[in-house]
Design an enzyme around this catalytic site. Structure first.
Site, PDB file in Angstrom:
ATOM      1  N   TYR A   1       4.199  20.328   4.589  1.00  0.00           N
ATOM      2  CA  TYR A   1       5.178  21.299   5.067  1.00  0.00           C
ATOM      3  C   TYR A   1       6.519  20.976   4.418  1.00  0.00           C
ATOM      4  O   TYR A   1       7.071  19.892   4.628  1.00  0.00           O
ATOM      5  CB  TYR A   1       5.284  21.198   6.591  1.00  0.00           C
ATOM      6  CG  TYR A   1       6.245  22.197   7.180  1.00  0.00           C
ATOM      7  CD1 TYR A   1       5.887  23.531   7.339  1.00  0.00           C
ATOM      8  CD2 TYR A   1       7.519  21.809   7.589  1.00  0.00           C
ATOM      9  CE1 TYR A   1       6.767  24.456   7.873  1.00  0.00           C
ATOM     10  CE2 TYR A   1       8.406  22.732   8.125  1.00  0.00           C
ATOM     11  CZ  TYR A   1       8.026  24.048   8.263  1.00  0.00           C
ATOM     12  OH  TYR A   1       8.899  24.954   8.791  1.00  0.00           O
TER      13      TYR A   1
ATOM     14  N   ARG B   1       7.297  17.841  17.953  1.00  0.00           N
ATOM     15  CA  ARG B   1       8.181  17.199  18.938  1.00  0.00           C
ATOM     16  C   ARG B   1       7.428  16.926  20.230  1.00  0.00           C
ATOM     17  O   ARG B   1       7.619  15.881  20.850  1.00  0.00           O
ATOM     18  CB  ARG B   1       9.383  18.096  19.223  1.00  0.00           C
ATOM     19  CG  ARG B   1      10.427  17.989  18.145  1.00  0.00           C
ATOM     20  CD  ARG B   1      11.561  18.967  18.398  1.00  0.00           C
ATOM     21  NE  ARG B   1      12.059  19.443  17.126  1.00  0.00           N
ATOM     22  CZ  ARG B   1      12.458  20.672  16.879  1.00  0.00           C
ATOM     23  NH1 ARG B   1      12.429  21.596  17.813  1.00  0.00           N
ATOM     24  NH2 ARG B   1      12.896  21.006  15.682  1.00  0.00           N
TER      25      ARG B   1
ATOM     26  N   HIS C   1      13.598  -9.559  31.389  1.00  0.00           N
ATOM     27  CA  HIS C   1      14.537  -8.443  31.437  1.00  0.00           C
ATOM     28  C   HIS C   1      14.553  -7.691  30.105  1.00  0.00           C
ATOM     29  O   HIS C   1      14.771  -6.485  30.036  1.00  0.00           O
ATOM     30  CB  HIS C   1      15.938  -8.990  31.770  1.00  0.00           C
ATOM     31  CG  HIS C   1      16.967  -7.924  31.913  1.00  0.00           C
ATOM     32  ND1 HIS C   1      18.061  -7.831  31.096  1.00  0.00           N
ATOM     33  CD2 HIS C   1      17.065  -6.888  32.779  1.00  0.00           C
ATOM     34  CE1 HIS C   1      18.784  -6.776  31.447  1.00  0.00           C
ATOM     35  NE2 HIS C   1      18.211  -6.199  32.468  1.00  0.00           N
ATOM     36  N   ARG C   2      14.296  -8.444  29.027  1.00  0.00           N
ATOM     37  CA  ARG C   2      14.216  -7.797  27.714  1.00  0.00           C
ATOM     38  C   ARG C   2      12.958  -6.934  27.601  1.00  0.00           C
ATOM     39  O   ARG C   2      12.988  -5.865  27.013  1.00  0.00           O
ATOM     40  CB  ARG C   2      14.116  -8.884  26.637  1.00  0.00           C
ATOM     41  CG  ARG C   2      15.330  -8.993  25.798  1.00  0.00           C
ATOM     42  CD  ARG C   2      15.150 -10.051  24.747  1.00  0.00           C
ATOM     43  NE  ARG C   2      16.297  -9.994  23.886  1.00  0.00           N
ATOM     44  CZ  ARG C   2      16.623 -10.921  22.995  1.00  0.00           C
ATOM     45  NH1 ARG C   2      15.873 -11.999  22.864  1.00  0.00           N
ATOM     46  NH2 ARG C   2      17.677 -10.790  22.237  1.00  0.00           N
TER      47      ARG C   2
ATOM     48  N   GLY D   1      12.485 -15.907  15.600  1.00  0.00           N
ATOM     49  CA  GLY D   1      12.333 -15.810  14.141  1.00  0.00           C
ATOM     50  C   GLY D   1      11.041 -15.121  13.743  1.00  0.00           C
ATOM     51  O   GLY D   1      11.018 -14.291  12.833  1.00  0.00           O
TER      52      GLY D   1
ATOM     53  N   GLU E   1      11.956  16.146  12.111  1.00  0.00           N
ATOM     54  CA  GLU E   1      11.697  17.166  13.153  1.00  0.00           C
ATOM     55  C   GLU E   1      12.975  17.526  13.909  1.00  0.00           C
ATOM     56  O   GLU E   1      12.954  17.755  15.110  1.00  0.00           O
ATOM     57  CB  GLU E   1      10.627  16.698  14.163  1.00  0.00           C
ATOM     58  CG  GLU E   1       9.320  16.256  13.587  1.00  0.00           C
ATOM     59  CD  GLU E   1       8.802  17.190  12.531  1.00  0.00           C
ATOM     60  OE1 GLU E   1       9.024  18.406  12.667  1.00  0.00           O
ATOM     61  OE2 GLU E   1       8.213  16.705  11.558  1.00  0.00           O
TER      62      GLU E   1
ATOM     63  N   ARG F   1      25.999  14.366  26.134  1.00  0.00           N
ATOM     64  CA  ARG F   1      25.800  13.525  27.327  1.00  0.00           C
ATOM     65  C   ARG F   1      25.026  14.300  28.395  1.00  0.00           C
ATOM     66  O   ARG F   1      24.133  13.765  29.041  1.00  0.00           O
ATOM     67  CB  ARG F   1      27.147  13.076  27.884  1.00  0.00           C
ATOM     68  CG  ARG F   1      27.740  11.976  27.047  1.00  0.00           C
ATOM     69  CD  ARG F   1      28.998  11.420  27.655  1.00  0.00           C
ATOM     70  NE  ARG F   1      29.437  10.302  26.851  1.00  0.00           N
ATOM     71  CZ  ARG F   1      30.692   9.950  26.678  1.00  0.00           C
ATOM     72  NH1 ARG F   1      31.662  10.622  27.282  1.00  0.00           N
ATOM     73  NH2 ARG F   1      31.009   8.919  25.941  1.00  0.00           N
TER      74      ARG F   1
ATOM     75  N   ARG G   1      21.420  14.451  27.419  1.00  0.00           N
ATOM     76  CA  ARG G   1      20.746  13.162  27.597  1.00  0.00           C
ATOM     77  C   ARG G   1      20.426  12.902  29.067  1.00  0.00           C
ATOM     78  O   ARG G   1      19.317  12.501  29.400  1.00  0.00           O
ATOM     79  CB  ARG G   1      21.642  12.031  27.091  1.00  0.00           C
ATOM     80  CG  ARG G   1      21.417  11.745  25.658  1.00  0.00           C
ATOM     81  CD  ARG G   1      21.880  10.339  25.291  1.00  0.00           C
ATOM     82  NE  ARG G   1      22.225  10.355  23.902  1.00  0.00           N
ATOM     83  CZ  ARG G   1      23.455  10.469  23.422  1.00  0.00           C
ATOM     84  NH1 ARG G   1      24.481  10.516  24.243  1.00  0.00           N
ATOM     85  NH2 ARG G   1      23.676  10.507  22.140  1.00  0.00           N
TER      86      ARG G   1
END
Ligand SMILES: Cc1cc2nc3c(=O)[nH]c(=O)nc-3n(C[C@H](O)[C@H](O)[C@H](O)COP(=O)(O)OP(=O)(O)OC[C@H]3O[C@@H](n4cnc5c(N)ncnc54)[C@H](O)[C@@H]3O)c2cc1C
Length: 925
Positions: A148, A294, A341-342, A410, A433, A530, A533
């Protein structure tokens, strides 16, 4: 019976220990993730089948491949996949096909990626029934491969300014495609560079000088068999990118290239024979393909996060580092609250996206069905939802994957983790897209309209009905009335509604202040985005909430409620600035949210590994040393590093050269290097004195310890010459072999293999006599061996994929060579099994590559002889009785006249010309 079905004997016990803690059945959870047991089981079946077909596997980790090798490797696997596909999966089932692609190809792309994700969906959405019957079946059967092509070098977002033109030529009933400028070149379409022979091309339609805006056209770009670009078409690859390097994103230009009127995709708009333009019913109806992608991106991005968190969480229980309490020993890094928490909110995010993806696809297919019946009223909803989701999801997926990468320290930065690749591919989604900011603005446009309607008491779509709902002035979060998640969801709703109206008010104010609508829109862009979102994050929270509420298995539901709860806490804390406005939430409530989140991190901790195991990603699909199912990370990390190109020769001459001022050598007893341009401080260092052109080896140690290794001389780089020297000094052996660094002297029969015997190409098992389980120059490329004492040369038997004296080069498809390998308009075809090409020559040419003009003409062979073309360029005349000579020009008098009768011996003399002088002798008349 353990609830986690991934437990196997001999796994890393640290991982097994985690798996035994599961409070839910991972098979049940897989059924939740994959929308039922049926598909979860199909996935397992497909994974098993793929594992049994070596043609579908990588022979070398693509991380070590050049871009060209990656593309070839991907093409090879795609080719074999097409061959085996009917045995593996239902090719009409997109979910099965997605799983097959993830397993076999990975996320870096493949030559058919755009064919499946954009070309076919575009045909389905935009082609008329007649056009579908012409192209779609061929596309499904992969007789034609397409892409496309919309974006141009100068324009991506602003479609109205596409410079490629499609001008209708009424007299010829054709469109003329043209790229008037460099910036009008199509730029970026995936697989355009080399892999596809068709494209759906977006071009600005002109009829009788009038501009009708962008439309889609089906265009053949290359010859279907030879892939040679058609006249008037320039096409190529745009070069390496941040990721997706197994994909040939391309450029495309047209020089007054003509296509038929029927090639304009005309389900929604048409150009009639007399030049009349028929408008689509709805202006946005043509964007269905973009919306399709999408809608699916939400699930894909959820899956990318799932990959990354699976890798990081598994690794975090295998990795021990530091102590929490001094003297109590090192802990698994997942025991640190900061690590949880990560990772855990990101794991929750992947579930949120996966469940939202299911809802979005349902919405997409519902609207598509309505469109088929001419109903367009819900298209705006779908467009707004998918625009907002696409932006939020790709942005948040990037954040999540990056968190996972950093959480692996690392090793997360190494390609051995595969997280860099996943990250690079995932964040491409922020741009393609529809660029994220622009998509948010489109969602905002819908929201501004809704805000206006809400204020005027007009009916609203269910997606935005909350704009008029009665709301609470102060949040219930953390109070005694906060029994379930309703207070959390109300908070999402509150801040979204507030921001939407705030952006709408600001827009109006800007207009009142004298700005035009467009100017006001631009000056309000950040507030608008905003609003988009917040609205989208609320939509995701709702989808997650509703999906969890419907889970039948109670053990799964309980653990997913924890994840949902964590997601809501984490998201609200991330948006605390909005919540604190107007004292909707107090700082005390923010602290409550934090404590609640810390409680959930600890609660989820025992189930963390089992949650990621429930995705059931195979090692092949995950492609990560850190995320291995068996948890044997360190030994495999070392093995992986040893496969690095740089470890093939030591020292590396190019680096050595770069470090030294000259190309000269100095050799000492135990070392070899070049200092001050002398060997051993006396003789000038000459390149021809270098014992090994890619480096040095230790002369003295080569002959080391024959007692210990009676038939093996190892330790250092071994040239063929040196190995031969050992061989000649040890005449009790019959054969010598050089493989990698090692010289083998032996009488064993494996060295006696003939070229056409079956070789162990992929070296999954130990190659005879080779400690490193490696064959030849690159793993699984070749088996290097030396045969019999008389022959001073070594030879490599190459896997058919490789070529060169040392099998050092991947074979490329010669049919793509420029100039074409088949000369004089010959048609080239390439066999992916034998890795050989064949040329079908034009009637006037012959030879392997059609390099010779045909020789035979009617009069070439004389006296009734038949002319036969030969592939080496020459020809033969097959002569009739009595006639001889290159052209059948000579007659044998002995045969023709029989002067010696039936019993005499006749011999013809030297011939010349068609009327030869001849001698004959009759020695027994
Ligand atoms: C990995 C990858 C694969 C791709 N595959 C394809 C493909 O198969 N086929 C195809 O046709 N294309 C493809 N593309 C191209 C892609 O669709 C475009 O790059 C995308 O639409 C953005 O357009 P652009 O590059 O012109 O960016 P621009 O539109 O120039 O955007 C640059 C910046 O300008 C801002 N901006 C632009 N317009 C506005 C506006 N109106 N309001 C506010 N801000 C604005 C954007 O927010 C962005 O920050 C691909 C791109 C990538 C990265």
């Amino acid at each position: 019976m353990p609830l986690n079905s991934q437990i196997c004997p001999n796994d890393n016990p640290l991982l097994t220990e985690e798996r035994t803690k599961a409070t839910f059945d991972t098979n049940q959870m897989a059924a939740v993730i994959y929308e039922g047991h049926k598909f979860a089981e199909r996935r397992r079946e497909i994974t098993r089948k793929i594992a049994e077909i070596p043609d579908l596997h990588d022979t070398v980790d693509p991380a070590f491949m050049s871009r060209e090798e990656k593309i070839e490797n991907s093409a090879r696997k795609s080719y074999h996949l097409t061959k085996h596909l009917d045995k593996i999966a239902d090719k009409a089932n997109p979910a099965e096909m997605a799983h097959v692609t993830n397993e076999v190809i990975g996320c870096e792309g493949n030559p058919l990626a755009l064919h499946a994700s954009m070309f076919m969906p575009s045909l389905i959405a935009l082609a008329s029934d007649e056009q579908k019957s012409k192209w779609l079946t061929r596309a499904i059967n992969r007789e034609i491969i397409g892409t496309y092509a919309q974006t141009e070098m100068g324009h991506g977002t602003n479609l109205r300014k596409l410079e490629t033109t499609a001008t209708f030529d009424k007299s010829a009933q054709e469109f003329v495609l043209h790229s008037p400028t460099t910036t009008s070149l199509k730029w970026w379409p995936g697989n355009l560079g080399k892999s596809t022979c068709y494209a759906i091309v977006a071009a600005t339609l002109f009829i009788d000088g009038k501009n009708y805006g962008p439309h889609n056209f089906m265009v053949q770009l290359r010859d279907e068999k030879t892939y040679v670009p058609l006249k008037g078409i320039t096409v190529g690859d745009i070069g390496p990118k941040m990721a997706y390097n197994a994909t040939d994103n391309g450029f495309l230009g047209f020089d007054h290239h003509r296509i038929l009127r029927e090639n304009m995709l005309s389900k929604h708009s048409q150009v009639l024979a007399d030049g009349t333009y028929v408008k689509p019913k709805h202006a946005k109806v043509g964007y269905a393909t973009m919306v399709h992608v999408r809608a699916h991106m939400v699930t894909h991005q959820g899956q990318f996060i799932a990959y990354a968190t699976t890798i990081a969480i598994r690794y975090s229980v295998v990795r021990k580092q530091g102590e929490i309490q001094e003297g109590k020993g090192e802990v698994k890094i997942l025991d640190y609250q900061t690590q949880q928490h990560r990772l855990f909110p990101m794991l929750a995010r992947s579930f949120a996206f996966i469940f939202t993806g299911v809802e979005t696809r349902k919405l997409y297919y519902r609207v598509l069905q309505e469109l088929d019946k001419g109903k367009v009223s819900n298209l705006a909803d779908l467009h707004a939802v998918t625009s907002g989701l696409k932006s939020v999801v790709t942005y948040q997926a990037g954040q999540a994957i990056e968190q996972a990468r950093m959480s692996c320290g690392g090793h997360g930065y190494s390609k051995a983790s595969n997280i860099p690749e996943i990250y690079g591919v995932a964040i491409g989604g922020a741009t393609y897209e529809g660029e994220n900011m622009v998509m948010l603005l489109q969602c905002a446009r819908y929201l501004m309209k809704a805000a206006h309607e809400a204020r005027n008491g007009q009916p609203l779509s269910p997606l935005v009905q909350y704009l008029t709902r009665k709301y609470e002035r102060v949040s219930r979060i953390g109070t005694s009335t906060n029994q379930d998640y309703s207070a959390h969801l109300s908070a999402f709703e509150h801040i979204s509604r507030k921001q939407i109206f705030k952006a709408a008010d600001r827009l109006e104010k800007l207009v009142k202040d004298g700005n035009s609508r467009q100017e006001a829109w631009n000056k309000n862009g950040v507030e608008l985005n905003r609003a988009a979102r917040l609205h989208t994050r609320y939509f995701i929270a709702l989808c997650f909430y509703e999906a969890v509420a419907q889970i039948a298995d109670s053990a799964c539901r309980v653990v997913l409620q924890d994840l949902l709860h964590l997601h809501l806490d984490y998201e609200l804390l991330d948006m605390a600035g909005y919540l604190l406005q107007d004292d909707y939430l107090s700082s005390h409530q923010i602290d409550w949210l934090k404590d609640d989140m810390y409680r959930l991190l600890a609660k989820i901790r025992p189930n963390a590994v089992s949650l990621v195991d429930s995705f059931e990603f195979s090692d092949r699909e995950l492609r990560s040393v850190l995320g291995r199912r068996d948890g044997h990370v360190y030994e495999n990390l070392y093995k992986w590093a040893k496969a690095s190109e740089l470890n093939r020769d030591d020292p590396k001459k190019s680096l050595y050269d770069a470090n030294s001022s000259t190309y000269q050598w100095t050799c000492s007893a135990n070392d070899c290097f070049c200092v001050n341009g002398t060997q051993n401080g006396t003789k000038p260092c000459l390149e021809e004195d270098a014992p090994w052109k890619d480096g040095c080896y230790d002369w003295n140690n080569v002959l080391d310890d024959p007692q210990k290794y009676p038939n093996k001389w190892a330790n250092n780089w071994m040239t063929v010459d040196l190995c031969k020297l050992h061989f000649e000094n040890n005449r009790i052996y019959t054969y010598f072999t050089v493989s990698e660094k090692t010289c083998y002297l032996s009488n064993t029969s494996y060295l006696d293999k003939k070229e056409n015997e079956d070789w162990d190409w992929d070296c999954q098992v130990t190659c005879p006599g080779d400690n490193n389980q490696r064959c030849g120059k690159k793993n699984s490329r070749a088996f290097v061996y030396k045969y019999d004492s008389g022959n001073p040369d070594y030879m490599c038997i190459c896997h058919p994929m490789y070529t060169g004296d040392d099998c050092e080069s991947l074979k490329t498809n010669p049919c793509l060579d420029d100039p074409p390998i088949c000369q004089n308009n010959g048609t080239c075809s390439y066999d992916w099994v034998t890795y050989k090409h064949t040329c079908k020559c034009d009637s006037d040419y012959k030879g392997e590559n059609c390099e010779y003009p045909k020789q035979c003409m009617k009069t070439t062979c004389k006296n009734g002889g038949t002319c036969v073309e030969k592939d080496d360029g020459s020809f033969d005349c097959e002569c009739l009785n009595y006639y001889h000579g290159d052209y059948g020009e000579e007659i044998s008098r002995c045969e023709y006249d029989k002067p010696c009768g039936d019993h005499g011996t006749c011999s013809d003399g030297p011939y010349s010309g068609i009327d030869p002088e001849f001698n004959w002798s009759a020695d027994s008349i």
